[in-house]
Design an enzyme around this catalytic site. Structure first.
Site, short mmCIF file in Angstrom:
data_model
loop_
_atom_site.label_atom_id
_atom_site.label_comp_id
_atom_site.label_asym_id
_atom_site.label_seq_id
_atom_site.Cartn_x
_atom_site.Cartn_y
_atom_site.Cartn_z
CG HIS A 66 0.12 5.81 -1.13
ND1 HIS A 66 -0.85 6.21 -2.01
CD2 HIS A 66 -0.45 5.33 0.18
CE1 HIS A 66 -2.02 5.88 -1.16
NE2 HIS A 66 -1.68 5.26 0.07
CG HIS A 91 -1.94 1.19 1.26
ND1 HIS A 91 -3.34 1.11 1.03
CD2 HIS A 91 -1.66 2.41 1.55
CE1 HIS A 91 -3.72 2.11 1.13
NE2 HIS A 91 -2.84 3.11 1.62
CD GLU A 92 1.47 3.84 3.60
OE1 GLU A 92 1.94 4.93 3.05
OE2 GLU A 92 0.33 3.66 4.17
#
Length: 212
Positions: A28, A24-25
C-alpha cells in the site's frame, strides 16, 4: 483458533502472519508513494520492518477468530494526479502482494516435491509453506470483501461516481457495524468464510495447473 488441532503449527502461523501483514502494508505504502503521496514514507511506513506494520491486537485476533488487521497505511488522495486510478491501485496493492506471496510459497512447495525432499525430515519445510500459502490466500480473499474498512470496499469507492461515493461515505459506519455483526454472531461462517474458501480452492487449483 486457526490450526488449533496442532499447536506445533503456531510458530508457522505467526511467521506467516507477520510476513503477510508486512508485505501487505508495505505494498500500500509503496504504490501510494509511486503515485506521489509521501505520507506513509514520512511516517516510516515505506519499509519491510514488521514492527512498524504489525498491530498486536489485530494479529492475536487472526489467531483466535480467523480475521485480523495490521496498522493501516495513511494515504492522502490529494497528492494523486488521477485519484480514482491511484486509489484503486493503492487499495489493490495489498491483497495482490499476498497473492504473490502465496504463489511464491506454492512454487517452493513444487520445488521441494520435484527435488524429492522427504516429508518429515529434520528440517521439514512442507508444513511451513503450506500454512504460508494458506494464510496469504486468506489475507488476499479477506481483504477483497466489499465491506468497510477492507480494501475491497475502498476499491469500489474509487470505481463508482463521486455522487455514489459521497452516499457510501454517509453509510460507511453501518457497513462497519454489519461486518462486526457477521463476525461476532457467527454469520461469517455462511458469508465471509465460504468466499475465502472458494478463493483458496480456486487459486490452489490454478497454481497446481501452472506448476505441475
Amino acid at each position: 483458533m486457526l490450526f488449533s488441532q496442532n499447536l506445533a503449527d503456531l510458530p508457522y502461523i505467526i511467521i506467516s502472519i507477520v510476513i503477510g501483514f508486512t508485505f501487505h502494508e508495505f505494498a500500500h505504502a509503496y504504490v501510494a508513494y509511486k503515485f506521489g503521496d509521501p505520507t506513509a514514507q514520512k511516517q516510516g511506513r515505506l519499509t519491510l520492518n514488521p514492527i512498524v506494520h504489525i498491530d498486536l491486537i489485530g494479529a492475536i485476533f487472526i489467531l483466535i477468530a480467523g480475521f485480523g488487521w495490521a496498522k493501516p497505511v495513511p494515504v492522502n488522495r490529494h497528492y494523486f494526479k488521477r485519484p480514482k486510478l491511484a486509489g484503486v491501485l493503492v487499495s489493490l496493492a495489498g491483497p495482490v502482494s499476498n497473492l504473490i506471496l502465496a504463489f511464491l510459497g506454492f512454487i517452493i512447495i513444487a520445488l521441494l516435491i520435484k527435488l524429492n525432499v522427504p516429508v518429515g525430515s529434520n528440517f521439514d519445510l512442507y508444513p511451513f509453506f503450506q500454512i504460508f500459502v494458506y494464510m496469504n490466500l486468506l489475507l488476499f480473499a479477506f481483504n477483497l470483501i466489499p465491506l468497510p474498512p477492507l480494501d475491497g470496499y475502498r476499491i469500489i469507492e474509487d470505481l463508482v461516481s463521486s455522487r455514489v461515493r459521497a452516499r457510501m461515505s454517509k453509510y460507511e459506519v453501518y457497513g462497519s457495524i454489519l461486518f462486526i455483526v457477521l463476525i461476532v454472531t457467527g454469520l461469517s461462517s455462511y458469508t465471509i468464510f465460504p468466499w475465502i474458501e472458494f478463493v483458496r480452492v480456486f487459486f490452489l487449483q490454478l497454481f497446481n495447473q501452472l506448476l505441475f
